[in-house]
Design an enzyme around this catalytic site. Structure first.
Site, PDB file in Angstrom:
ATOM      1  N   GLU A   1       1.039  -1.097   0.093  1.00  0.00           N
ATOM      2  CA  GLU A   1       0.074   0.075   0.017  1.00  0.00           C
ATOM      3  C   GLU A   1       0.806   1.322  -0.093  1.00  0.00           C
ATOM      4  O   GLU A   1       0.448   2.266  -0.572  1.00  0.00           O
ATOM      5  CB  GLU A   1      -0.976   0.020   1.135  1.00  0.00           C
TER       6      GLU A   1
ATOM      7  N   HIS B   1       1.847   2.124  -3.470  1.00  0.00           N
ATOM      8  CA  HIS B   1       0.751   3.075  -4.060  1.00  0.00           C
ATOM      9  C   HIS B   1       0.894   4.742  -3.587  1.00  0.00           C
ATOM     10  O   HIS B   1       0.899   5.483  -4.412  1.00  0.00           O
ATOM     11  CB  HIS B   1      -0.510   2.613  -3.684  1.00  0.00           C
TER      12      HIS B   1
END
Ligand SMILES: [Zn+2]
Length: 704
Positions: A481, A484
């Site tokens: 994550e 990202h």
């Protein structure tokens, strides 16, 4: 409380504020923005309404200009500007909906998002705006690079919405789309509604752990245990543990027949409608329509890619199934026993218990949250040439919220900010994800808006006597994550629609999937993972090896199942004639058997496969991104410092993260790789041609 006491990161008084970075931002001609957060439901509603009103005015302005005087700026760029600005309000509403502690605020935000979405659908159908943009395109402007891409893709959006068709045909397409969307809603709700309690005796369920029988709702009579075929964890627990093949098969057949009566006819109609829409818009098929905006570009490319992967992993798949078959043969005393689709979970679980047992709970001791976070920060700061600093958080939607600023470590240029909201609570978003709040964009005044994003996660909170201890899987999720977040933050794309993670759907996961490799590597883990009670203790090498071996052991079966889903999804959306009456089960069941394992032919897997509404002709994207991720990882694996290599990291930042979708992603990937893409690294990673190696090969280093 313990977390606050134990972390030097949170001593508020010492923290800088965003204002301390504004001069450096101005020097780089960019802007940093800590969002102003609405505090009442009324304010949330007003924010969305104002944003929509403002965007409508901007649309009117584009649509009402003299077609002889249109310019790039007053048409295509103006459209990107207004969509970007309106999107900021929707992004903020999303954060409020997912994080606010007040249910009324969350409800107001949810309504605001619905209002926004209804409005956004209509933008494509503003004929006046389309005419202005068309008038500009008709001047045959000489554009290049990102500008040219912006014009082409804006026109493409209109063509895909049917705007360049004669008005009566366009009306029909709109009508078909509405019907399709209604059927999609029915398809989804039939899946939600489908439930199937199956009653077993304790003997039927022999092999299941005691904790299962004790779970709420399972025991429903003297010797009656109710398993819900539609509840995934219950289904998986039975399939993985039930010794009785009859039990496994019974539950599997019921699960793979869920929503048969309701959804098979709905799906057949959806397929016919999609096909019709695609043909009317000038495409050969729905998969051509769907992949046009992806890396794959055509349905045939996607299909070929998946077929190559299916064939490529055949030896590994075969050897795994043979191993499972031997276990079943020994178990049933039938040398000819076959591994059916209801067997693989059970025998894979037996094999894993015998050969690869790793105590996942005990591993948590090596992953105290703060150490993992600091360790990940150190790695990413080093390889990507960045610096992360916690700064004061002007408004906290929750007490332990943190805000960080990211600067370029060489130049000091501020690049953006991120919030961390890491622990679960009532009413909060319950997965792990990165959310863009403000994405990157060149503003109309010529300054660059640097991004602000948030990571919303749900790691195990600290307790009275222990810090937050993460599972290995959670560590992997954090590395994924946060990738990202970096993709969003370091962007250099000029236009909102190309910035950060706004890349094709079959690519967006690839860089983050690549970063997952980091946490399976001893050299990387040793930089931060240590027993919180005695930090001199690192994770033993044999445990890391076992974890890698376990992952590898099932890779053939895991991926062939994924490829089967991808293949049947593409087969359903292949070229078909317009008057074709669809039989979705007749198309998909043979694909399942051919690519995966023998099934019971009365089942209708597709009637309960929710991805067919939303990821239609897109499921291949998971495998596609995985294969590209493995290919991209080789750039690090071949570099001097492996996953800690700075040159490879900077290359990723420059060639993948910074451009975003401002140039064709296929080009970016090739530039990063320094060669054409290949599926070989993926095949190698899952053990083709390297049966004995759990880890990808890397040059050994002399000094270590
Ligand atoms: Zn992701």
């Amino acid at each position: 409380m313990l977390l606050i006491a134990s972390s030097s990161h949170l001593l508020g008084a010492e923290l800088k504020t965003v204002d301390d970075f504004r001069a450096a931002a101005a020097k780089a001609n960019s802007v940093l923005t800590v969002p102003a957060w609405e505090q009442t439901p009324k304010a949330v509603e007003a924010m969305i309404n104002d944003a929509i009103a403002k965007a409508n005015k901007a649309l009117d302005q584009i649509g009402s200009q003299d077609p002889k005087k249109v310019t790039f700026k007053t048409t295509v760029v103006a459209l990107d500007d207004l969509a970007y600005e309106a999107g900021l309000a929707a992004n903020k509403a999303t954060i409020v909906k997912e994080t606010n502690t007040n249910p009324e605020m969350r409800a107001a935000a949810e309504n605001a998002i619905k209002t926004f979405q209804d409005w956004a659908v209509g933008i494509d159908y503003r004929e006046d705006v389309y005419k202005a943009i068309k008038a500009f395109a008709d001047t045959h402007p000489k554009l290049s690079g990102e500008d040219e891409k912006l014009l082409n893709e804006t026109l493409r959006d209109y063509r895909r919405a049917g705007l360049d068709l004669p008005p009566d045909q366009r009306k029909e397409i709109e009508q078909l789309r509405k019907e399709l969307s209604k059927l999609g809603t029915d398809f989804d709700s039939n899946i939600v509604k489908a439930n199937a309690p199956v009653i077993f005796t304790k003997a039927d369920l022999e092999g299941l752990p005691e904790s299962f029988f004790a779970s709420p709702g399972i025991r429903t009579g003297d010797d009656a245990y109710t398993v819900m075929a539609n509840v995934t964890w219950q289904f998986n627990t039975v399939e993985e543990n039930a010794k009785s093949e009859a039990t496994r098969k019974q539950l599997y057949v019921i699960r793979d027949t869920l929503a048969k009566e309701t959804n098979v006819p709905v799906l057949n109609q959806m397929l016919a409608l999609r096909n019709k829409i695609a043909l009317w818009l000038g495409y050969k098929s729905w998969d051509d329509y769907q992949t046009e905006v992806k890396m794959a570009k055509t349905g045939a490319n996607a299909e070929k890619y998946i077929n190559d992967l299916v064939n490529g992993i055949q030896p590994k798949f075969e050897s795994e199934v043979t191993e499972l078959q031997k276990l079943k043969a020994a178990d049933t005393k039938d040398p000819n026993a076959k591994i059916e689709v209801w067997d693989w979970r059970y025998y894979a679980n037996q094999r894993d218990k015998q050969k690869y047992a790793v105590d996942k709970e005990a591993l948590r001791a090596y992953f105290p949250f703060q150490k993992v976070l600091d360790g990940m920060f150190n790695i990413y700061q080093s390889i990507f040439g960045l610096k992360f600093e916690q700064i004061a958080t002007p408004y906290k939607w929750i007490g332990d919220l943190r805000l960080y600023i990211v600067t370029d470590s060489a130049t000091g240029e501020p690049l953006g900010m991120f919030y961390l909201d890491m622990f679960p609570r009532e009413g909060k978003f319950n997965h792990f994800a990165q959310f863009e709040i403000i994405s990157g964009k060149l503003l109309p005044d010529g300054k660059y808006q640097r991004p602000t994003v948030a990571l919303l996660c749900n790691f195990s909170p600290p307790t009275a006597d222990k810090p937050s201890l993460m599972t290995h899987q959670e560590v992997e999720t954090l590395f994924h994550e946060f990738g990202h977040a970096l993709h969003s933050i370091v962007t250099r794309a000029k236009y909102g629609r190309f910035a950060g993670t706004h890349v094709p759907g079959d690519f967006v996961e690839a860089p983050s999937q690549m970063l997952q490799n980091w946490v399976w590597d001893k050299k990387v883990l040793d930089t931060f993972a240590a027993d919180y009670r005695d930090p001199s203790k690192k994770i033993p090498a044999e445990i890391i090896k076992k974890m890698n071996d376990a992952k590898l052991a099932n890779a053939g079966v895991f991926y062939r199942r994924q490829f089967a889903f991808a293949s049947l999804d593409l087969a359903l959306h292949d070229p078909h004639t317009e008057d074709m009456a669809y039989d979705s089960v007749a198309i998909s069941n043979p694909v399942l058997e051919k690519v995966f394992l023998p099934i019971d032919r009365s089942t209708t897997f597709v009637s309960y496969f929710g991805h067919l509404n939303g990821y239609d002709a897109g499921y291949y994207g998971y495998a596609w991104a995985d294969a590209i991720a493995a290919d991209m990882a080789t750039v690090f694996e071949k570099a001097r410092d492996g996953y800690l290599d700075k040159q490879a990291g900077m290359k990723l930042r420059r060639e993948i993260y910074e451009p975003g979708d401002s140039r064709d992603v296929n080009v970016s990937v090739e530039k990063f790789l320094g060669r054409k893409q290949s599926i070989q690294p993926f095949l190698k990673k899952i053990g083709i041609g390297a049966e004995k190696k759990a880890m990808p090969a890397r040059p050994t280093q002399k000094s270590q």
